[in-house]
Motif scaffolding. Structure first.
Motif, short mmCIF file in Angstrom:
data_model
loop_
_atom_site.label_atom_id
_atom_site.label_comp_id
_atom_site.label_asym_id
_atom_site.label_seq_id
_atom_site.Cartn_x
_atom_site.Cartn_y
_atom_site.Cartn_z
N LEU A 46 42.62 19.36 37.45
CA LEU A 46 41.88 19.44 36.24
C LEU A 46 42.00 20.77 35.63
CD1 LEU A 46 39.45 17.90 34.95
CD2 LEU A 46 37.65 19.62 36.20
N ARG A 47 42.48 20.30 34.16
CA ARG A 47 42.50 21.55 33.35
C ARG A 47 41.51 21.27 32.12
NH1 ARG A 47 48.08 23.41 30.52
NH2 ARG A 47 48.51 23.86 32.49
N GLU A 48 40.87 22.53 32.23
CA GLU A 48 39.93 22.65 30.91
C GLU A 48 40.18 23.89 30.07
OE1 GLU A 48 35.72 22.77 32.39
OE2 GLU A 48 36.31 22.23 34.05
N ARG A 84 29.22 25.37 37.24
CA ARG A 84 29.59 24.00 37.34
C ARG A 84 28.33 22.82 37.17
NH1 ARG A 84 34.61 23.16 38.58
NH2 ARG A 84 35.37 24.71 40.13
N SER A 88 29.91 16.04 37.42
CA SER A 88 31.48 15.90 36.77
C SER A 88 32.08 17.11 37.30
CB SER A 88 31.31 16.04 35.33
OG SER A 88 30.81 17.44 34.85
N SER A 90 32.54 19.86 35.85
CA SER A 90 32.78 20.54 34.81
C SER A 90 32.46 22.02 34.78
CB SER A 90 32.59 20.04 33.37
OG SER A 90 33.13 18.51 33.26
N LEU A 91 33.11 23.03 34.13
CA LEU A 91 32.65 24.34 33.97
C LEU A 91 32.16 24.60 32.56
CD1 LEU A 91 35.51 26.27 35.62
CD2 LEU A 91 33.37 25.84 36.61
N VAL A 92 30.97 25.45 32.50
CA VAL A 92 30.13 25.84 31.21
C VAL A 92 29.91 27.46 31.25
CG1 VAL A 92 29.28 23.58 30.69
CG2 VAL A 92 27.95 25.08 31.83
#
Length: 133
Positions: A46-48, A84, A88, A90-92
């Motif tokens: 996963l690339r953010e 996290r 999902s 996802s990082l914020v």
């Protein structure tokens, strides 16, 4: 790396988004070459893209609960904290936990106290210091 599906999106290098195959636990092999506890895991990278957030990233640490990620940045001289999102993953950016630093950080390491409280240690080669967060 296993190839991505035909027509799959390419990453920033122009490569397909394939799966990574990880194998482990080979220590239980018999003399005839058979293994009775081989574990396999498929991971999809996963690339953010965090435009402007990380300026010169140099060191990274993940908290023991895997819910927080800290990145030390050389160019901006900041320690950037991420959380996290569930489910999902996802990082914020957590702006309250991010902070300026006065010099480059070479390494970040988490440790647990005897009461299982996580502590983040940062190594600064110059001026020669260990920071504790």
């Amino acid at each position: 790396v296993l190839p991505g599906p035909p027509g799959g999106e390419a990453d920033a290098r122009g490569e397909g988004g394939g799966l990574h195959l990880l194998l482990g636990n080979f220590e239980s092999g018999d003399d005839d070459g058979t293994y009775d506890r081989v574990h396999a895991h498929l991971l999809r990278p996963l690339r953010e893209v965090l435009n402007g957030t990380l300026q010169g990233p140099r060191a990274v640490a993940v908290s023991p609960d895997r819910m927080h990620v800290y990145v030390a940045c050389d160019v901006s001289l900041t320690l950037v904290a991420f959380e996290r999102l569930e489910p999902s993953g996802s990082l914020v950016v957590n702006h309250r936990a991010s902070r300026p630093i006065n010099a480059s950080i070479a390494r970040l390491v988490f440790s647990l106290t005897t009461t299982h409280t996580p502590i983040l240690y940062a190594l600064q080669p110059y001026p020669g210091a260990i920071l504790v967060f």
